[in-house]
Design a protein around this motif. Structure first.
Motif, PDB file in Angstrom:
ATOM      1  N   SER A 130      -1.839  21.922  27.194  1.00  0.00           N
ATOM      2  CA  SER A 130      -3.188  21.910  27.771  1.00  0.00           C
ATOM      3  C   SER A 130      -3.686  23.273  28.248  1.00  0.00           C
ATOM      4  O   SER A 130      -4.752  23.364  28.838  1.00  0.00           O
ATOM      5  CB  SER A 130      -3.231  20.924  28.952  1.00  0.00           C
ATOM      6  N   GLN A 133      -7.102  24.465  26.566  1.00  0.00           N
ATOM      7  CA  GLN A 133      -8.246  23.746  27.127  1.00  0.00           C
ATOM      8  C   GLN A 133      -8.596  24.315  28.504  1.00  0.00           C
ATOM      9  O   GLN A 133      -9.769  24.473  28.848  1.00  0.00           O
ATOM     10  CB  GLN A 133      -7.931  22.246  27.248  1.00  0.00           C
ATOM     11  N   TRP A 190      -7.573  17.260  27.673  1.00  0.00           N
ATOM     12  CA  TRP A 190      -7.835  16.984  26.258  1.00  0.00           C
ATOM     13  C   TRP A 190      -9.114  16.153  26.093  1.00  0.00           C
ATOM     14  O   TRP A 190      -9.901  16.379  25.179  1.00  0.00           O
ATOM     15  CB  TRP A 190      -6.648  16.239  25.641  1.00  0.00           C
ATOM     16  N   THR A 196     -10.442  20.633  19.465  1.00  0.00           N
ATOM     17  CA  THR A 196      -9.243  20.307  18.692  1.00  0.00           C
ATOM     18  C   THR A 196      -8.812  21.559  17.938  1.00  0.00           C
ATOM     19  O   THR A 196      -9.656  22.314  17.429  1.00  0.00           O
ATOM     20  CB  THR A 196      -9.501  19.172  17.669  1.00  0.00           C
TER      21      THR A 196
END
Length: 480
Positions: A130, A133, A190, A196
């Motif tokens: 993560s 992100q 996410w 993505t």
């Protein structure tokens, strides 16, 4: 452009301080209940593993995460490259800890650490999934979303840890709740990032970011090893309960500092990166952040020192009384850390990762020397040594800021002196105002009120620039 950056900076600071403050309040309250249920030895066992976990997490978060933010012409391939690299690093680090767990348990002579290591290291993989992100939100300065995710994660972690602690899980309540919390954070990042990865890894992109990122890796590694040497040595040379006292004191001392460090690291680095080619704006921003940081953090830490005993006895009972003196000493050490954060972020935003690495090597070398000299004298002396190291480290940071950005040392010291003097005066008044009050709860309340009123009154009396900056923030909020 300038107005847009100011709005982003303002709301970034607001949301990050809101996030950090909320997180610390949640963790503080949860920590009180947990400390009442668990024993000092439980915290001592988790503390024994902290050096391995912190080093691993730092390797994931400090290098290419910052390189991605610092890079001006980043592409979709850059994001994907960092993503796949982080996953490989996270898996390797977990496997290293998994297969090293028997030796960790043997080193400390605590058999339960073998299984505990295997569970408590799982969040490393989740964290690696993560980080891109997280960087994406930081680049966009969407700190509002990051704040919401962090607060939700803290609540989930707190509820799960309390439930398991009350159910008799003991030290495992800390281990399992960390897995649950990091899983929640990973899922939320996410879900809300709307990103993505491409099925592509670019060696060209990797090499471009490696120059900056590798130095951040090295700096992060040094920082993590040094910061956790104390838990390693105390856990090895002293009783587990001694490490438990140190861990609790260290946790409470870091509460206000962590609030500022999180906000400053997340916001000031992207802010400095936005104006990295305009030295005049960077220097002006640096002075404001330095004064504002000192104005907020100095009085909080001084208040913690004065009220350390009633806070510990009132919150987690007298079984933790031995950590009072450690808390007071560590507060004097950590008070300078946010100041160092501002200096380091300024240099990193200029792309001078080489200088920050040199600074880290120099500071850690001095720190290890002081640690070696104080180990034979006991845990209290080791903590006192941290004060010395913190002061020297701050001076080193100030010196290199002068060399790179040509900001005079005297002007930096002048930024710090007024809030320091206000805070020392406030501490003296608060001590005498509470010294004759027998009830711990009442001492905390009276001390808090007297301290806050005294500090702001003195700041207003001397027409401090720091107070003017605070009013500017409030007026901006009204006008935006």
């Amino acid at each position: 452009m300038a107005a847009s950056l100011q709005r982003k900076a303002f709301w970034g600071m607001v949301w990050n301080f809101a996030e950090s403050f909320s997180l610390q309040i949640i963790q503080f309250i949860i920590g009180i209940f947990m400390a009442r249920i668990l024993q000092p030895s439980d915290y001592g066992m988790v503390g024994m593993l902290s050096i391995f976990l912190t080093i691993s997490n730092m390797l994931i978060t400090s290098g290419f995460y910052r390189a991605l933010i610092q890079k001006k012409d980043r592409t979709a391939i850059d994001y994907s490259t960092v993503f796949y690299f982080n996953i490989v690093v996270g898996i390797i680090l977990y496997l290293v800890l998994f297969f090293s767990s028997p030796y960790i348990a043997l080193f400390y002579n605590v058999p339960i650490l073998e299984d505990l290591t295997k569970v408590i290291a799982i969040p490393l993989i989740l964290n690696s999934l993560s980080q891109v992100q997280n960087a994406k939100f930081a680049i966009e300065m969407n700190f509002k979303m990051l704040s919401k995710i962090s607060i939700i994660t803290a609540i989930i972690t707190g509820i799960s840890s309390l439930y398991m602690a009350y159910s008799g899980f003991g030290v495992w309540s800390i281990a399992y709740s960390s897995v649950i919390g990091e899983s929640s954070r990973c899922i939320l990042l996410w879900f809300f990032a709307n990103w993505t990865p491409l099925w592509k890894f670019s060696w060209k992109s990797f090499r471009e970011m490696f120059s900056f990122g590798s130095k951040m890796f090295a700096s992060g590694l040094l920082e993590s090893i040094y910061n956790n040497l104390y838990t390693l040595i105390i856990g090895k040379k002293f009783a587990t309960t001694e490490l438990g006292y140190y861990t609790r004191a260290n946790g409470y001392a870091q509460l206000p500092v962590a609030t500022f460090n999180n906000a400053l690291s997340k916001v000031t680095f992207p802010m400095f990166c936005e104006v990295q080619k305009d030295d005049e704006r960077m220097i002006l921003l640096y002075h404001k952040l330095l004064r504002f940081t000192a104005f907020i953090i100095f009085p909080i830490m001084m208040l913690f020192i004065v009220l350390a005993r009633p806070l510990i006895l009132f919150m987690i009972t007298d079984k933790w009384e031995s950590c009072v003196i450690l808390l007071q000493i560590l507060c004097l050490s950590y008070v300078w850390h946010p100041v160092q954060i501002v200096n380091i972020n300024l240099l990193q935003a200029k792309g001078r990762a080489d200088v920050t690495l040199k600074i880290d090597i120099l500071k850690k070398g001095i720190g290890v020397l002081v640690l070696c000299l104080t180990i034979p004298l006991g845990v209290v002396a080791m903590c006192i040594g941290l004060i010395v190291v913190s002061l020297i480290s701050t001076l080193i940071n100030i010196y290199f800021t002068k060399r790179i950005m040509h900001i005079e040392i005297l002007s930096q010291v002048k930024d710090l002196c007024p809030p320091l003097l206000y805070s020392l005066f406030m501490m003296i008044i608060t001590y005498f105002a509470t010294s004759l009050i027998p009830q711990n709860g009442l001492r905390i309340f009276v001390g808090g009120v007297v301290g806050i009123v005294t500090y702001f009154f003195v700041a207003y009396l001397f027409r401090s620039k720091e107070l003017q900056y605070l009013f500017e923030f409030i007026n901006k909020k009204k006008s935006i």
